[in-house]
Design an enzyme around this catalytic site. Structure first.
Site, mmCIF file in Angstrom:
data_model
loop_
_atom_site.group_PDB
_atom_site.id
_atom_site.type_symbol
_atom_site.label_atom_id
_atom_site.label_comp_id
_atom_site.label_asym_id
_atom_site.label_seq_id
_atom_site.Cartn_x
_atom_site.Cartn_y
_atom_site.Cartn_z
ATOM 1 N N GLU A 157 0.887 -1.494 0.107
ATOM 2 C CA GLU A 157 0.055 0.069 0.074
ATOM 3 C C GLU A 157 0.844 1.447 0.029
ATOM 4 O O GLU A 157 0.663 2.229 0.964
ATOM 5 C CB GLU A 157 -1.120 -0.034 1.172
ATOM 6 C CG GLU A 157 -2.146 -1.022 1.101
ATOM 7 C CD GLU A 157 -2.911 -1.119 2.364
ATOM 8 O OE1 GLU A 157 -2.914 -0.344 3.307
ATOM 9 O OE2 GLU A 157 -4.097 -1.939 2.239
ATOM 10 N N GLU A 264 -5.045 -8.678 0.576
ATOM 11 C CA GLU A 264 -5.607 -8.210 1.936
ATOM 12 C C GLU A 264 -7.104 -8.419 1.583
ATOM 13 O O GLU A 264 -7.654 -7.471 0.677
ATOM 14 C CB GLU A 264 -5.329 -6.970 2.458
ATOM 15 C CG GLU A 264 -3.736 -7.025 2.980
ATOM 16 C CD GLU A 264 -3.523 -6.001 3.827
ATOM 17 O OE1 GLU A 264 -4.477 -4.940 4.179
ATOM 18 O OE2 GLU A 264 -2.285 -5.475 4.073
#
Length: 338
Positions: A157, A264
């Site tokens: 991220e 995720e």
């Protein structure tokens, strides 16, 4: 004969496959968190502020059908000074985890869980030049390079503001690794929390320009099913919205002849969220041609009462999320590490 499909991001170490070729089923997996805990305490105390998963945890999950572990770790602990050697203790834990996972016939993705930063400074800044990011992956490749059971997850991220800038950074790492004849599958990520729901709009054009000379690149996206996609709520959207959150990334992968990792995703244990979890994994199974694997968020030794955790209770009671996950970790999905 069907025409050959040859994409810039074709993976698994093969350049092309026929349109009728059968892909392997997606690897079912989990994030085993702990090594990246205590990020405000650097370097932190081993087995106190942070903790690597132990062999018995690997055994627990592989015993339920898990074939893939995403291992988040921190750059600052691994490499206390940029361009310097890797910390032998922290690296030793990573090596031990990889060895234990391989012994259990599982694949590991090494997830540099740093959000595109080092000590809070963005990669590409004067403080953290791109060459430093290249350097840490070259050092990891000296240890794990050419090991097909280890995937290199370049960055979790990233917080860079421009997808084009971030793609150019990732390309430099890819080029450097392949120049050293590194064979590992490389997983690339996108900015703005790497969401599957808006991947084409935010990251699609930039990441479509990536090129892997080793033809072993996959694309990672994350997706949560609470209202704002953040993974911070115990409540989930209606089940009929689940496919709409995953399909933009899925469609992009298929359009670009690429494969993806759902790196995720997680839900709490209420009935509505469990229905979303089942719908998500059903969709991944129905679109298996574009999926390398999935890694649920999360397991690991330090979660306590975290609402998305699937660590069993101290008395061995399994979490309700695990009951759903087990339906998608059958023997038909298992295969040897790539």
């Amino acid at each position: 004969m069907k025409p050959l499909i040859c994409g810039f991001a074709t993976v698994l170490g093969v350049a092309c496959g026929t349109a009728t070729s059968a892909w392997a089923e997606p690897l079912p997996g989990i994030n085993l968190e702990g090594a990246a805990f205590g990020s405000g305490k650097i370097p932190g105390r081993d087995n106190w502020d942070y903790m690597f998963p132990k062999k018995d945890e690997i055994s627990y999950y592989t015993g339920h059908g898990i074939k893939f572990f995403r291992l988040p770790f921190l750059w600052e602990r691994l490499q206390p000074e940029l361009f310097a050697g890797l910390d032998p203790n922290y690296l030793g834990h990573i090596r031990d985890f990889v060895a234990d996972a391989k012994a259990a016939h599982a694949t590991v993705i090494l997830d540099l869980h740093n959000y595109g930063q080092y000590h809070g400074a963005l990669i590409g800044s004067d403080t953290v030049p791109v060459t430093a990011f290249v350097d840490v992956w070259q050092r990891l490749a000296q240890v794990f390079g050419r090991d097909r059971s280890v995937v290199f997850g370049l960055m979790n991220e990233p917080k860079q503001s421009s997808a084009q800038e971030w793609a150019a950074i990732e390309q430099q790492v890819i080029n450097a690794l392949r120049a050293k004849d590194v064979k590992n599958t490389i997983s690339v990520s996108g900015i703005q929390w790497d969401g599957a729901h808006n991947f084409p709009q935010v990251n699609g054009e930039a990441l479509a320009g990536l090129h892997d000379p080793g033809k072993a690149m996959i694309f990672e996206a994350h997706q949560y099913f609470d209202r704002d996609h953040s993974g911070t709520s115990p409540d989930c959207v209606p089940v009929d919205q689940v496919v709409g959150r995953l399909s933009p990334f899925t469609d992009w992968l298929r359009a670009h002849h690429a494969r993806g990792l759902l790196g995720e995703f997680g839900v709490s244990g209420n009935e509505g969220c469990l229905a979303d979890l089942r719908a998500a994994l059903t969709f991944v199974g129905q679109t298996a041609d574009v999926w390398y694997g999935w890694t649920y968020w999360a397991g690991g030794p330090l979660w306590g009462n975290y609402m998305y955790s699937i660590e069993p209770s101290k008395d061995g009671t399994e979490k309700p999320q695990m009951t759903v996950l087990k339906d998608f970790m059958g023997k038909k999905q298992g295969h040897s590490p790539r």
